[in-house]
Design a protein around this motif. Structure first.
Motif, short mmCIF file in Angstrom:
data_model
loop_
_atom_site.label_atom_id
_atom_site.label_comp_id
_atom_site.label_asym_id
_atom_site.label_seq_id
_atom_site.Cartn_x
_atom_site.Cartn_y
_atom_site.Cartn_z
N TYR A 43 44.02 39.60 30.26
CA TYR A 43 43.19 40.41 29.36
C TYR A 43 41.78 39.84 29.30
CZ TYR A 43 41.71 42.82 25.14
OH TYR A 43 41.03 43.59 24.24
N VAL A 44 40.77 40.72 29.29
CA VAL A 44 39.38 40.28 29.19
C VAL A 44 38.87 40.58 27.79
CG1 VAL A 44 37.03 40.64 30.04
CG2 VAL A 44 38.93 40.62 31.64
N HIS A 45 38.41 39.52 27.09
CA HIS A 45 37.89 39.65 25.72
C HIS A 45 36.48 39.08 25.70
CE1 HIS A 45 38.05 39.98 21.40
NE2 HIS A 45 37.70 38.71 21.27
N LYS A 46 35.50 39.93 25.40
CA LYS A 46 34.09 39.53 25.36
C LYS A 46 33.65 38.89 26.67
CE LYS A 46 33.76 39.13 20.39
NZ LYS A 46 33.46 38.30 19.24
N GLY A 47 34.05 39.49 27.80
CA GLY A 47 33.61 39.04 29.10
C GLY A 47 34.37 37.87 29.70
N LYS A 48 35.34 37.32 28.98
CA LYS A 48 36.12 36.18 29.48
C LYS A 48 37.60 36.52 29.49
CE LYS A 48 33.48 32.03 28.64
NZ LYS A 48 33.52 30.70 28.03
N ALA A 49 38.30 36.05 30.53
CA ALA A 49 39.74 36.24 30.61
C ALA A 49 40.41 35.31 29.60
CB ALA A 49 40.24 35.94 32.01
N THR A 50 41.38 35.85 28.87
CA THR A 50 42.06 35.06 27.85
C THR A 50 43.52 35.43 27.78
OG1 THR A 50 42.08 34.46 25.51
CG2 THR A 50 41.47 36.70 26.03
N ARG A 51 44.32 34.51 27.27
CA ARG A 51 45.72 34.81 27.03
C ARG A 51 45.83 35.63 25.75
NH1 ARG A 51 48.83 29.56 26.65
NH2 ARG A 51 46.90 28.83 25.72
N ASP A 93 49.69 40.12 10.66
CA ASP A 93 48.51 40.34 9.83
C ASP A 93 48.99 41.12 8.61
OD1 ASP A 93 45.89 40.40 8.99
OD2 ASP A 93 45.33 42.13 10.22
N GLY A 94 49.37 40.38 7.57
CA GLY A 94 50.03 41.00 6.43
C GLY A 94 51.45 41.32 6.84
N ASP A 95 51.80 42.60 6.85
CA ASP A 95 53.14 43.00 7.29
C ASP A 95 53.08 43.74 8.63
OD1 ASP A 95 51.85 45.19 6.29
OD2 ASP A 95 53.62 46.05 5.30
N LYS A 96 51.95 43.61 9.34
CA LYS A 96 51.76 44.30 10.61
C LYS A 96 51.63 43.29 11.75
CE LYS A 96 49.01 47.95 12.66
NZ LYS A 96 47.78 48.75 12.58
N LYS A 97 52.32 43.55 12.86
CA LYS A 97 52.23 42.68 14.04
C LYS A 97 51.03 43.12 14.88
CE LYS A 97 55.14 41.24 17.91
NZ LYS A 97 56.43 41.49 18.59
N VAL A 98 50.12 42.17 15.18
CA VAL A 98 48.92 42.49 15.94
C VAL A 98 48.76 41.55 17.12
CG1 VAL A 98 47.65 43.49 13.99
CG2 VAL A 98 47.49 41.04 14.43
N VAL A 137 41.49 39.17 16.38
CA VAL A 137 42.47 40.24 16.54
C VAL A 137 41.92 41.27 17.50
CG1 VAL A 137 43.68 42.10 15.34
CG2 VAL A 137 43.45 39.88 14.24
N ILE A 138 42.76 41.70 18.47
CA ILE A 138 42.34 42.67 19.48
C ILE A 138 42.47 44.10 18.93
CG2 ILE A 138 42.88 43.64 21.74
CD1 ILE A 138 43.89 40.79 22.49
N ASP A 139 43.64 44.41 18.35
CA ASP A 139 43.86 45.76 17.82
C ASP A 139 44.77 45.72 16.62
OD1 ASP A 139 46.11 46.81 20.50
OD2 ASP A 139 46.21 45.11 19.16
#
Length: 103
Positions: free
Chosen positions: A73-81, A87-92, A101-103
């Motif tokens: 996955y590429v996040h802000k121009g860099k490949a990352t795991r 996040d509260g009661d939601k899996k992100v 957090v991505i999404d």
């Protein structure tokens, strides 16, 4: 295959194989085989017969699937795991390099 960390629409970088270091958008994910189709990566040549949809037939170039272990996955121009957290009661999903957090 369990929950995959790459989704359709993600920007990914190829980390292994003949198309190493290429980046593109994920157009399809196959959960059963653990493979993804990325724009402009693993281009295949397909010979087609004339049909109602394609009157002339001929040679078509299209993307082939790549194993999901060969992309990052590429996040802000860099490949990352990618990891998962609550996040509260939601899996992100989140980027492990920045913790964002991505999404």
């Amino acid at each position: 295959m369990s929950m995959l960390k790459i989704k359709k629409g993600d920007t990914v970088k190829v980390i292994a194989g003949k198309d190493k270091d290429k980046e593109g958008k994920v157009t399809a994910v196959n959960h059963k085989t653990g493979r993804v189709v990325v724009e402009g990566v693993n281009m295949l040549t397909k010979h087609t017969k004339p049909s109602a949809a394609n009157q002339n037939g001929g040679i078509i170039h299209q993307e082939g699937p790549v194993d999901i272990s060969n992309v990052m996955y590429v996040h802000k121009g860099k490949a990352t795991r990618v990891g998962f957290k609550m996040d509260g009661d939601k899996k992100v999903r989140y980027a492990k390099s920045t913790g964002e957090v991505i999404d």
